[in-house]
Design a protein around this motif. Structure first.
Motif, PDB file in Angstrom:
ATOM      1  N   ARG A 249      37.637  41.851 -22.620  1.00 31.76           N
ATOM      2  CA  ARG A 249      38.398  41.053 -22.450  1.00 31.76           C
ATOM      3  C   ARG A 249      39.815  41.762 -21.702  1.00 31.76           C
ATOM      4  O   ARG A 249      40.294  40.454 -21.699  1.00 31.76           O
ATOM      5  CB  ARG A 249      38.310  40.335 -24.067  1.00 31.76           C
ATOM      6  CG  ARG A 249      37.276  39.717 -24.582  1.00 31.76           C
ATOM      7  CD  ARG A 249      37.474  37.916 -23.909  1.00 31.76           C
ATOM      8  NE  ARG A 249      38.422  37.544 -24.250  1.00 31.76           N
ATOM      9  CZ  ARG A 249      39.369  36.586 -23.488  1.00 31.76           C
ATOM     10  NH1 ARG A 249      39.268  36.942 -21.883  1.00 31.76           N
ATOM     11  NH2 ARG A 249      40.335  36.001 -23.019  1.00 31.76           N
TER      12      ARG A 249
ATOM     13  N   PHE B 199      29.567  32.846 -26.528  1.00 30.04           N
ATOM     14  CA  PHE B 199      30.095  33.406 -27.420  1.00 30.04           C
ATOM     15  C   PHE B 199      30.401  32.779 -28.941  1.00 30.04           C
ATOM     16  O   PHE B 199      30.286  33.461 -30.061  1.00 30.04           O
ATOM     17  CB  PHE B 199      31.722  34.562 -27.408  1.00 30.04           C
ATOM     18  CG  PHE B 199      30.520  36.167 -26.706  1.00 30.04           C
ATOM     19  CD1 PHE B 199      30.539  36.781 -26.886  1.00 30.04           C
ATOM     20  CD2 PHE B 199      30.453  35.845 -24.971  1.00 30.04           C
ATOM     21  CE1 PHE B 199      30.371  38.253 -26.907  1.00 30.04           C
ATOM     22  CE2 PHE B 199      29.291  37.067 -24.565  1.00 30.04           C
ATOM     23  CZ  PHE B 199      29.893  38.298 -25.131  1.00 30.04           C
TER      24      PHE B 199
ATOM     25  N   TRP C 217      36.147  34.816 -19.000  1.00 30.25           N
ATOM     26  CA  TRP C 217      35.779  34.209 -19.929  1.00 30.25           C
ATOM     27  C   TRP C 217      35.506  32.350 -19.976  1.00 30.25           C
ATOM     28  O   TRP C 217      34.721  32.101 -20.458  1.00 30.25           O
ATOM     29  CB  TRP C 217      37.207  34.747 -21.200  1.00 30.25           C
ATOM     30  CG  TRP C 217      36.721  33.996 -22.672  1.00 30.25           C
ATOM     31  CD1 TRP C 217      37.625  33.570 -22.947  1.00 30.25           C
ATOM     32  CD2 TRP C 217      35.589  34.918 -23.227  1.00 30.25           C
ATOM     33  NE1 TRP C 217      36.996  34.385 -24.371  1.00 30.25           N
ATOM     34  CE2 TRP C 217      36.173  34.359 -24.555  1.00 30.25           C
ATOM     35  CE3 TRP C 217      34.344  35.480 -23.294  1.00 30.25           C
ATOM     36  CZ2 TRP C 217      35.382  34.394 -25.712  1.00 30.25           C
ATOM     37  CZ3 TRP C 217      33.954  36.298 -24.204  1.00 30.25           C
ATOM     38  CH2 TRP C 217      33.789  35.257 -25.468  1.00 30.25           C
TER      39      TRP C 217
ATOM     40  N   VAL D  76      33.244  39.682 -34.553  1.00 27.70           N
ATOM     41  CA  VAL D  76      32.498  39.660 -33.169  1.00 27.70           C
ATOM     42  C   VAL D  76      30.946  40.349 -33.030  1.00 27.70           C
ATOM     43  O   VAL D  76      30.373  40.770 -33.346  1.00 27.70           O
ATOM     44  CB  VAL D  76      33.432  40.009 -32.277  1.00 27.70           C
ATOM     45  CG1 VAL D  76      32.627  40.538 -30.899  1.00 27.70           C
ATOM     46  CG2 VAL D  76      34.670  39.908 -31.828  1.00 27.70           C
TER      47      VAL D  76
ATOM     48  N   TRP E 272      33.192  43.267 -26.314  1.00 29.14           N
ATOM     49  CA  TRP E 272      33.854  42.703 -26.370  1.00 29.14           C
ATOM     50  C   TRP E 272      35.224  42.868 -26.000  1.00 29.14           C
ATOM     51  O   TRP E 272      35.585  42.309 -24.971  1.00 29.14           O
ATOM     52  CB  TRP E 272      33.971  41.833 -27.503  1.00 29.14           C
ATOM     53  CG  TRP E 272      34.506  40.892 -27.428  1.00 29.14           C
ATOM     54  CD1 TRP E 272      33.974  39.572 -26.493  1.00 29.14           C
ATOM     55  CD2 TRP E 272      35.619  40.298 -27.836  1.00 29.14           C
ATOM     56  NE1 TRP E 272      35.399  38.048 -26.444  1.00 29.14           N
ATOM     57  CE2 TRP E 272      36.053  38.763 -27.587  1.00 29.14           C
ATOM     58  CE3 TRP E 272      36.510  40.880 -29.192  1.00 29.14           C
ATOM     59  CZ2 TRP E 272      37.613  38.475 -28.171  1.00 29.14           C
ATOM     60  CZ3 TRP E 272      37.924  40.661 -29.044  1.00 29.14           C
ATOM     61  CH2 TRP E 272      38.086  38.828 -29.077  1.00 29.14           C
TER      62      TRP E 272
ATOM     63  N   LEU F  14      26.945  40.659 -24.347  1.00 28.37           N
ATOM     64  CA  LEU F  14      27.659  41.559 -24.117  1.00 28.37           C
ATOM     65  C   LEU F  14      27.806  42.298 -22.671  1.00 28.37           C
ATOM     66  O   LEU F  14      28.578  42.012 -22.393  1.00 28.37           O
ATOM     67  CB  LEU F  14      27.827  42.781 -24.633  1.00 28.37           C
ATOM     68  CG  LEU F  14      28.252  41.597 -26.202  1.00 28.37           C
ATOM     69  CD1 LEU F  14      27.723  43.418 -27.083  1.00 28.37           C
ATOM     70  CD2 LEU F  14      29.844  42.206 -26.542  1.00 28.37           C
TER      71      LEU F  14
END
Length: 168
Positions: free
Chosen positions: A50, A75, A66, A96, A46, A103
Motif C-alpha cells: 500500500r 480485499f 489499489w 487484514v 499489504w 497479496l
C-alpha cells in the motif's frame, strides 16, 4: 546503469522477498501474529505494498493500483480505501486477512506500475520535488529510496515471521 534502473532493481528485490515470505502459506498462516500481537505476514505485505502504491502513484500523478484495478474491493477491508497501515491499531492490523493469491497479485500489480513509472523516469526527474512540506523538500529520488528502505524492512519482518512460523 542509470539511477532509475538501479531503483527498478531494488524494487525487484522487494518483490522477490515478498514472494519468498508469502508463497505456500494459507490464509490462517498469513494472518498469524507472532506472540499474539505482532504484525502478521498478511498485514506486513499489504502495508508495504500500500505504501509503495500510494507514494509511487502520487509522485507519478497516477491513480493507485489499489482503487484503479479493484484491489480495494477484492480485499474488502473494514477501513477507508486510502488507508496504508500507518498508525493502525492492533485491531486494525488483525483485520487484514487475505490469501497468498490476493497479496501476491496486488503486490505484483503495484510492482508493474512502479517499474512502468521508472521506465519513463530520467536522471533529471529524480531531482523533482514531490513533497515540499519537509525541510529540505523531498525529491522523487529521495522518496523512492525511502519507499525501498521501508519495503525491505517490512519484507524482512515478514520473512522473520515466516521463519518463526515454519519452525513452529
Amino acid at each position: 546503469m542509470d539511477s532509475p534502473a538501479v531503483l527498478a532493481d531494488a524494487f525487484g528485490r522487494v518483490r522477490e522477498a515478498v514472494h519468498e515470505a508469502v508463497e505456500g502459506l494459507g490464509r490462517e498462516e498469513l494472518a498469524h501474529r507472532p506472540g499474539g500481537g505482532a504484525n502478521s505476514i498478511a498485514w506486513l505485505v499489504w502495508h508495504l505494498t500500500r505504501v509503495q502504491d500510494d507514494h509511487v502513484a502520487e509522485a507519478a500523478g497516477r491513480e493507485q493500483v489499489w482503487t484503479a484495478q479493484g484491489w480495494a474491493q477484492r480485499f474488502a477491508l473494514p477501513f477507508d480505501d486510502a488507508a496504508t497501515g500507518y498508525g493502525q491499531s492492533s485491531t486494525e492490523v488483525g483485520a487484514v486477512r487475505a490469501d497468498a493469491e490476493a497479496l501476491l497479485g496486488y503486490h505484483d500489480a503495484v510492482h508493474e506500475q512502479t517499474v512502468d513509472v521508472l521506465r519513463s523516469t530520467g536522471e533529471a526527474d529524480l531531482d523533482r520535488v514531490v513533497d515540499d512540506s519537509y525541510d529540505p523538500p523531498v525529491t522523487l529520488g529521495v522518496r523512492l529510496v525511502s519507499v525501498v528502505g521501508d519495503d525491505l524492512q517490512h519484507a524482512g519482518q515478514a520473512a522473520y515471521a515466516r521463519g518463526l512460523f515454519d519452525r513452529g
